[in-house]
Design a protein around this motif. Structure first.
Motif, PDB file in Angstrom:
ATOM      1  N   UNK A 125       0.846  -1.189   0.000  1.00 13.52           N
ATOM      2  CA  UNK A 125       0.000   0.000   0.000  1.00 13.52           C
ATOM      3  C   UNK A 125       0.884   1.242   0.000  1.00 13.52           C
ATOM      4  N   UNK A 126       0.438   2.283  -0.718  1.00 13.66           N
ATOM      5  CA  UNK A 126       1.153   3.558  -0.715  1.00 13.66           C
ATOM      6  C   UNK A 126       0.262   4.623  -0.078  1.00 13.66           C
ATOM      7  N   UNK A 127       0.837   5.794   0.146  1.00 14.90           N
ATOM      8  CA  UNK A 127       0.135   6.894   0.798  1.00 14.90           C
ATOM      9  C   UNK A 127       0.249   8.120  -0.091  1.00 14.90           C
ATOM     10  N   UNK A 128      -0.868   8.617  -0.598  1.00 13.03           N
ATOM     11  CA  UNK A 128      -0.882   9.760  -1.512  1.00 13.03           C
ATOM     12  C   UNK A 128      -1.486  10.975  -0.809  1.00 13.03           C
ATOM     13  N   UNK A 129      -0.598  11.808  -0.301  1.00 13.31           N
ATOM     14  CA  UNK A 129      -1.006  13.033   0.378  1.00 13.31           C
ATOM     15  C   UNK A 129      -0.391  14.260  -0.300  1.00 13.31           C
ATOM     16  N   UNK A 130       0.931  14.289  -0.416  1.00 13.70           N
ATOM     17  CA  UNK A 130       1.649  15.470  -0.881  1.00 13.70           C
ATOM     18  C   UNK A 130       1.263  15.868  -2.301  1.00 13.70           C
ATOM     19  N   UNK A 172      -3.752   4.843   0.096  1.00 15.29           N
ATOM     20  CA  UNK A 172      -4.511   5.757   0.944  1.00 15.29           C
ATOM     21  C   UNK A 172      -4.403   7.125   0.287  1.00 15.29           C
ATOM     22  N   UNK A 173      -5.529   7.693  -0.107  1.00  8.58           N
ATOM     23  CA  UNK A 173      -5.537   8.972  -0.817  1.00  8.58           C
ATOM     24  C   UNK A 173      -6.277  10.002   0.025  1.00  8.58           C
ATOM     25  N   UNK A 186     -11.173  19.739   6.761  1.00 13.23           N
ATOM     26  CA  UNK A 186     -11.652  19.745   5.375  1.00 13.23           C
ATOM     27  C   UNK A 186     -11.338  18.444   4.638  1.00 13.23           C
ATOM     28  N   UNK A 187     -10.444  17.628   5.183  1.00 10.34           N
ATOM     29  CA  UNK A 187      -9.873  16.519   4.418  1.00 10.34           C
ATOM     30  C   UNK A 187     -10.288  15.153   4.947  1.00 10.34           C
ATOM     31  N   UNK A 188     -10.389  14.218   4.018  1.00 11.77           N
ATOM     32  CA  UNK A 188     -10.746  12.843   4.348  1.00 11.77           C
ATOM     33  C   UNK A 188      -9.789  11.890   3.630  1.00 11.77           C
ATOM     34  N   UNK A 189      -9.754  10.651   4.093  1.00 13.88           N
ATOM     35  CA  UNK A 189      -8.844   9.646   3.537  1.00 13.88           C
ATOM     36  C   UNK A 189      -9.639   8.492   2.954  1.00 13.88           C
ATOM     37  N   UNK A 190      -9.228   8.036   1.788  1.00 13.96           N
ATOM     38  CA  UNK A 190      -9.932   6.967   1.081  1.00 13.96           C
ATOM     39  C   UNK A 190      -8.965   5.823   0.756  1.00 13.96           C
ATOM     40  N   UNK A 191      -9.483   4.601   0.838  1.00 10.22           N
ATOM     41  CA  UNK A 191      -8.711   3.430   0.422  1.00 10.22           C
ATOM     42  C   UNK A 191      -9.059   3.144  -1.031  1.00 10.22           C
ATOM     43  N   UNK A 235     -17.914   2.998   1.190  1.00  9.41           N
ATOM     44  CA  UNK A 235     -17.425   2.049   2.192  1.00  9.41           C
ATOM     45  C   UNK A 235     -15.911   2.108   2.358  1.00  9.41           C
ATOM     46  N   UNK A 236     -15.228   2.761   1.400  1.00  5.44           N
ATOM     47  CA  UNK A 236     -13.768   2.857   1.469  1.00  5.44           C
ATOM     48  C   UNK A 236     -13.289   4.146   2.128  1.00  5.44           C
ATOM     49  N   UNK A 237     -14.236   4.952   2.618  1.00  3.82           N
ATOM     50  CA  UNK A 237     -13.863   6.131   3.397  1.00  3.82           C
ATOM     51  C   UNK A 237     -13.297   5.660   4.731  1.00  3.82           C
ATOM     52  N   UNK A 238     -12.081   6.092   5.060  1.00  2.00           N
ATOM     53  CA  UNK A 238     -11.404   5.616   6.262  1.00  2.00           C
ATOM     54  C   UNK A 238     -11.507   6.646   7.388  1.00  2.00           C
ATOM     55  N   UNK A 239     -12.082   6.236   8.508  1.00  2.00           N
ATOM     56  CA  UNK A 239     -12.093   7.090   9.695  1.00  2.00           C
ATOM     57  C   UNK A 239     -13.122   8.196   9.705  1.00  2.00           C
ATOM     58  N   UNK A 240     -14.007   8.241   8.715  1.00  2.00           N
ATOM     59  CA  UNK A 240     -15.054   9.249   8.685  1.00  2.00           C
ATOM     60  C   UNK A 240     -14.612  10.542   8.013  1.00  2.00           C
ATOM     61  N   UNK A 241     -15.589  11.293   7.520  1.00  2.00           N
ATOM     62  CA  UNK A 241     -15.289  12.562   6.842  1.00  2.00           C
ATOM     63  C   UNK A 241     -14.668  13.566   7.816  1.00  2.00           C
TER      64      UNK A 241
END
Length: 386
Positions: A125-130, A172-173, A186-191, A235-241
């Motif tokens: 898995x990778x992490x796409x934030x920047x 994780x985007x 303002x931000x949320x994380x998606x798988x 369902x792929x929203x991680x940790x809530x909006x």
């Protein structure tokens, strides 16, 4: 506050077991990396799991070793000596911090579908934030996520330096779900499952590192990503909006510590190599080790390493007690980046032309150490999503 630096007996035993595995199995296996990586890494992981060395920080009920912050720090400070150390025990970045995030915030569905294959070492898995325009300012992200009815989110934007994206099976985007919310909400994380036509790797960003045939897997290539009409199930929203920023900061905090732990191990190996070299290399009828200038160089490196280890032990101690480590974590990020650069640079100098060659790992380590010491602390730039 008094600090107890006594290491529990069981933690010492685990450290010795991991150290032996790294020296007996991982470092020798590095010489075989001109073959297919799967032929090297597969057997190595099998040996590690047979010895109970797997996912050190993951709770035992999820198949890990269940180590606390202190014992895990001791383990990571051994694994970093080899480029195969962390991979052999499925504790490599950026996967490790993402596993911890899903473990802490994921639904049962997400843990079963996404976390389980990660913990088993079947997927990456990778992490796409920047993003280019935002850099180290995570609240400057412009990638958007708009709800399409109740079933999906549609993501659009770009990402930059997403480490290991080119070998990942999921990502994780982070994206902006509510531009009118307070800045950090303002931000949320998606798988996101990969490959996906809405998540396109434009290129792996070339840099000054010396590249080998398996560097994407071992070190994590750094990808530029185009996100266009990417459909993600709700369902792929991680940790809530609105919780993406806080989860991301917690995730990066561990990644910074892991970098520091691995840098201590890498610096220790570099120093050991330098000490071994100067005790057998003579110039003008005198051992290098007998020259005072050389002794000063080695002593400076040993002092930096000593400080670095104590710093990590202190942070691990505070983490064990549930205390706030944000300030110390930031200090450690800067210190260890400069420390590993100094030690590797010194080891190269003491090896002479041999250090400049690729007959030792020093030349390959140097560009990454230079990037850490030169770019992150001085400019505050987010070099990679770890």
């Amino acid at each position: 506050m008094s600090i107890d630096f006594e290491i529990p007996t069981e933690a010492k035993a685990i450290r010795e077991k991991v150290r032996k595995f790294v020296h007996d199995e991982c470092i020798p296996a590095e010489k075989e990396l001109d073959t297919k990586l799967a032929e090297v890494l597969g057997p190595l992981r099998k040996k590690a799991r047979a010895q109970g060395l797997w996912c050190p920080f993951v709770p035992k009920e999820y198949g890990g070793m269940g180590l606390g912050p202190l014992a895990n720090a001791l383990v990571q400070m051994e694994l970093g000596e080899s480029m195969l150390g962390a991979l052999s025990m499925n504790t490599q970045g950026p996967d490790d911090a993402s596993m911890m995030t899903i473990l802490a915030h994921g639904t049962e569905y997400q843990k079963e579908k996404f976390l389980k294959p990660l913990l088993n070492g079947e997927k990456r898995i990778c992490f796409s934030m920047t993003e280019k325009a935002a850099g180290a300012d995570a609240t400057g992200m412009q990638t958007t996520a708009v709800k399409d009815g109740n079933e999906n989110y549609i993501l659009n934007g770009e990402k930059w330096f997403s480490s290991s994206a080119s070998v990942a099976d999921m990502a994780l985007v982070m994206a902006k779900t509510d531009p009118n919310a307070p800045r950090h909400k303002q931000y949320s994380t998606f798988i996101v499952e990969l490959p996906n036509p809405g998540y396109r790797i434009k290129r792996n960003v070339a840099n000054m590192a010396i590249e080998g045939p398996h560097d994407d897997v071992i070190h994590g290539g750094h990808s530029e990503i185009e996100i266009k009409d990417l459909k993600v199930p709700a369902d792929n929203l991680l940790g809530g909006e609105g919780n993406g920023f806080n989860m991301g900061q917690h995730r990066l905090a561990y990644g910074r510590l892991r970098h520091g732990m691995h840098n201590v191990a890498k610096a220790q190996r570099a120093l050991d190599m330098a000490a071994a070299h100067v005790t057998k290399r003579s110039t003008f009828g005198q051992l290098l080790a007998d020259r005072q200038a050389v002794q000063f160089m080695l002593a400076d490196c040993a002092s930096e390493l000593y400080i670095g280890r104590l710093m990590l032990l202190h942070i691990a101690y505070k983490a064990e007690k549930g205390l706030d480590i944000r300030q110390e974590n930031s200090i450690a990020k800067i210190f260890h980046a400069h420390m590993v650069h100094k030690v590797i640079d010194t080891a190269i100098q003491l090896h002479g032309a041999l250090g400049f060659s690729q007959d030792t790992p020093l030349a390959k380590w140097y560009p990454s150490a230079l990037a850490a010491a030169g770019r992150r602390p001085r400019r505050g730039a987010q070099v990679e999503d770890r």
